[in-house]
Design a protein around this motif. Structure first.
Motif, PDB file in Angstrom:
ATOM      1  N   ALA A  76      47.953   7.032 -57.219  1.00 41.84           N
ATOM      2  CA  ALA A  76      47.870   7.252 -55.768  1.00 41.84           C
ATOM      3  C   ALA A  76      49.220   7.042 -55.086  1.00 41.84           C
ATOM      4  O   ALA A  76      49.530   7.700 -54.085  1.00 41.84           O
ATOM      5  CB  ALA A  76      46.832   6.325 -55.155  1.00 41.84           C
ATOM      6  N   SER A  77      50.024   6.159 -55.623  1.00 39.78           N
ATOM      7  CA  SER A  77      51.312   5.846 -54.990  1.00 39.78           C
ATOM      8  C   SER A  77      52.407   6.837 -55.372  1.00 39.78           C
ATOM      9  O   SER A  77      53.499   6.793 -54.789  1.00 39.78           O
ATOM     10  CB  SER A  77      51.748   4.427 -55.375  1.00 39.78           C
ATOM     11  N   ARG A  78      52.134   7.728 -56.311  1.00 40.21           N
ATOM     12  CA  ARG A  78      53.157   8.684 -56.738  1.00 40.21           C
ATOM     13  C   ARG A  78      53.003  10.062 -56.085  1.00 40.21           C
ATOM     14  O   ARG A  78      53.722  11.000 -56.430  1.00 40.21           O
ATOM     15  CB  ARG A  78      53.148   8.792 -58.264  1.00 40.21           C
ATOM     16  N   VAL A  79      52.077  10.192 -55.156  1.00 43.53           N
ATOM     17  CA  VAL A  79      51.970  11.405 -54.346  1.00 43.53           C
ATOM     18  C   VAL A  79      53.007  11.324 -53.233  1.00 43.53           C
ATOM     19  O   VAL A  79      53.174  10.268 -52.607  1.00 43.53           O
ATOM     20  CB  VAL A  79      50.555  11.542 -53.754  1.00 43.53           C
ATOM     21  N   ARG A  80      53.709  12.409 -52.966  1.00 45.68           N
ATOM     22  CA  ARG A  80      54.695  12.392 -51.882  1.00 45.68           C
ATOM     23  C   ARG A  80      53.989  12.257 -50.540  1.00 45.68           C
ATOM     24  O   ARG A  80      52.958  12.903 -50.302  1.00 45.68           O
ATOM     25  CB  ARG A  80      55.542  13.659 -51.913  1.00 45.68           C
ATOM     26  N   PRO A  81      54.506  11.422 -49.629  1.00 46.41           N
ATOM     27  CA  PRO A  81      53.820  11.174 -48.359  1.00 46.41           C
ATOM     28  C   PRO A  81      53.522  12.429 -47.552  1.00 46.41           C
ATOM     29  O   PRO A  81      52.519  12.482 -46.841  1.00 46.41           O
ATOM     30  CB  PRO A  81      54.785  10.257 -47.608  1.00 46.41           C
ATOM     31  N   GLY A  82      54.341  13.453 -47.668  1.00 43.32           N
ATOM     32  CA  GLY A  82      54.121  14.666 -46.898  1.00 43.32           C
ATOM     33  C   GLY A  82      53.177  15.663 -47.541  1.00 43.32           C
ATOM     34  O   GLY A  82      52.846  16.677 -46.922  1.00 43.32           O
TER      35      GLY A  82
END
Length: 468
Positions: free
Chosen positions: A365-371
Motif C-alpha cells: 500500500a505504501s509503494r503506490v505513488r500518491p498521485g
C-alpha cells in the motif's frame, strides 16, 4: 451504457415529495417504502443507533437501471439523495432528512472468474458476501476487519485491512466500476474508460456517483496465520513499545493491528492482532513468538485459518443498536507521546464497550505513488481509531468528552487530515488536508461529475466543493 440525462432544473426549487412518490411507485411498485411501511423501518435502521435522521422515502433497487431511474426522479423533484449499502458509516450519512434513500442491499451478487483472478461485486454486497463467493477458489479480495461492512463504501474511501501490507488497500485492487452519475447517466470507469472518474473513485468516496458494480483483482490465499493475543492493561506500555519496534521490521506479509478492547472484568485489555499472509505460513511463526513475548498473554488464539474465518474474531465486537462516536488520527509513528496518550485513554475509558484501534499501513500500500489514486497518504503510518460506545439509554456527555480528549491528546503526534471515511461531517478542513496535493484535482472531478452536489451526504467531500 448510458441513459438519457434530465435537463437542469433550478436548484432553489423545494422538494416535491408527492410527485417523486408517484413516479417512484411506477418505477418500483411496492419496493418504494414510506415511513408507515414495515420495510422502511428496517431499511433506515443503521449500525449506529445514535443516528436519528428521518428520510422521506426509500427506493429498494434491484438493478442499475432502477438506480438510474430513481436518481433521475430524485433530481427532477429536488429530493436530497443518499445511498445505503452496508449501513456502517458511523455518522449516518446513508440517510438524509426529508430525502430519498437508494437502498442497494438488494444488489448483492458476486461473480468470480478464477482463471482471470477477478471478482465482480454488486454495489450492495458486503465483505462477507465477497469472501463467501471466493472461498471455494482459494481466492480473496482485500477487505476491512468487519465482515458486515459494504464493499463499495469501504473501497471508495480507502479500505484499510489485514492484507494491506501484501496486497494494498481495497481500492488498490479495484479494476473498474459501473457508476450511475448524479444526472442518471450510467457509465463505466476503469483504466480504459473514463480514467479520470476511475482515479477519483479510488479515494473520493461516494461523491462522484452511485456505484452499482465493482470489479476487483483477486489473490490466491488459501489461509493466513492470524488471531488475537491479549495482555493485561498494566502491561500496555511495554506491549506497545514492543509493537512499535516490530513494525519497523515487519515484512509485507505481516500486518498487525493493536489497541485496547473491552476486557472480561470491565477493565480494557491491550491486544495485538497479527495477520501473516505469506505463501509459507511457517515463516510467520517466529513473528508470532515475538508478539507473544511482548508480555504475559491472557489470551493467545493464533493459528492457520482461511482468511474469511479469521475475520470472524471481530464479529459482534461492535454490536448494532449501541450508540457510537468515532474520532481518528493518522500517526506517522507511535511516538512516546502518542503511546502515553493511548494508554491514558484506556485507563480513563468512559464505557466498558469503548475501544481504541491502531491499523497498520505499510508494504504494498505504501509503494503506490500518491498521485495515482485520489487516496494520497502513501507513507507508512498507523490509523488510530477512537471508538466511543454507550448503551442507548445512556447520556453521551462523558463518552463524547473521552473521545474528544483522546483525539486532542493524539493531535500533536499526528499528520494533518485523517482517514476521510471516519472523519465527522463537520471536519471539512481535515478532509481537505487528507487529500494533500490531490485535493484540487478531486474538487474538479466532483464539479465535473456532480456539479449540482446531488451526492453530498456521503463521505468524503464537503457539499460546498466547487473549483472556484
Amino acid at each position: 451504457m448510458t441513459s438519457a440525462a434530465l435537463p437542469d432544473v433550478p436548484s432553489a426549487t423545494s422538494p416535491d415529495i408527492s410527485v417523486a412518490t408517484a413516479r417512484l411507485r411506477v418505477l418500483l411498485g411496492d419496493r418504494l417504502w414510506q415511513p408507515d411501511d414495515p420495510d422502511f423501518t428496517a431499511a433506515t435502521r443503521l449500525w449506529n443507533a445514535a443516528v436519528d435522521t428521518a428520510p422521506a422515502l426509500v427506493a429498494h433497487c434491484l438493478d442499475a437501471e432502477e438506480v438510474a431511474g430513481a436518481v433521475r426522479i430524485a433530481t427532477a423533484c429536488h429530493l436530497p439523495l443518499s445511498v445505503r449499502s452496508g449501513g456502517h458509516d458511523w455518522a449516518g450519512r446513508a440517510l438524509r432528512d426529508g430525502g430519498l434513500v437508494l437502498d442497494l442491499t438488494g444488489l448483492r451478487a458476486v461473480r468470480v472468474d478464477p482463471d482471470a483472478a477477478t471478482v465482480t461485486v454488486a454495489g450492495g454486497a458486503s465483505a462477507a458476501d465477497v469472501l463467501a463467493a471466493t472461498a471455494a477458489y482459494g481466492l480473496v479480495v482485500p477487505t476491512g476487519v468487519v465482515r458486515d461492512v459494504g464493499m463499495a463504501g469501504l473501497t471508495l474511501a480507502g479500505g484499510y485491512g489485514p492484507l494491506c501490507g501484501r496486497f494494498g488497500l481495497a481500492l488498490d485492487n479495484l479494476l473498474g466500476a459501473e457508476v450511475v452519475l448524479a444526472n442518471g447517466r450510467r457509465v463505466t470507469a476503469d483504466a480504459d474508460h473514463d480514467a479520470e472518474l476511475y482515479w477519483a473513485l479510488r479515494g473520493g468516496g461516494g461523491n462522484l456517483g452511485v456505484v452499482t458494480e465493482l470489479r476487483y483483482r483477486a489473490h490466491r490465499l488459501p489461509a493466513v496465520l492470524a488471531g488475537m493475543i491479549m495482555f493485561a492493561l498494566a502491561e500496555a506500555p511495554a506491549v506497545l513499545r514492543g509493537y512499535r519496534a516490530l513494525l519497523t521490521e515487519a515484512p509485507d506479509e505481516l500486518t498487525v493491528m493493536a489497541g485496547f478492547l473491552p476486557g472480561p472484568a470491565g477493565e480494557p485489555v491491550v491486544f495485538v492482532c497479527p495477520f501473516y499472509s505469506g505463501p509459507d505460513l511457517d515463516a510467520g511463526l517466529p513473528w508470532m513468538r515475538r508478539l507473544r513475548g511482548l508480555g504475559t498473554p491472557l489470551v493467545d488464539q493464533v493459528g492457520p485459518l482461511p482468511y474469511a474465518d479469521a475475520l470472524r474474531m471481530f464479529d459482534g465486537g461492535m454490536a448494532d443498536g449501541n450508540h457510537y462516536l468515532l474520532r481518528t488520527r493518522w500517526l506517522p509513528e507511535l511516538t512516546d507521546g502518542a503511546l502515553d496518550a493511548l494508554v491514558a485513554a484506556a485507563r480513563e475509558i468512559s464505557s466498558p464497550f469503548s475501544a481504541l484501534a491502531l491499523h497498520h499501513f505499510h508494504g504494498t500500500a505504501s509503494r503506490v505513488r500518491p498521485g495515482d489514486t485520489a487516496f494520497a497518504l502513501r507513507a507508512d503510518h498507523l490509523l488510530a481509531e477512537v471508538i466511543a460506545v454507550w448503551a442507548p439509554t445512556g447520556s453521551p456527555g462523558a463518552h463524547r468528552q473521552w473521545a474528544e480528549r483522546t483525539s486532542a491528546a493524539l493531535a500533536p503526534h499526528a499528520l494533518p487530515g485523517g482517514y476521510p471515511n471516519l472523519l465527522a461531517p463537520e471536519e471539512t478542513e481535515r478532509v481537505r488536508l487528507a487529500y494533500g496535493a490531490n485535493w484540487e484535482r478531486l474538487r474538479r472531478a466532483k464539479h465535473r461529475y456532480d456539479p449540482r452536489h446531488v451526492l453530498s451526504a456521503v463521505p468524503t467531500l464537503p457539499p460546498s466543493t466547487h473549483p472556484g
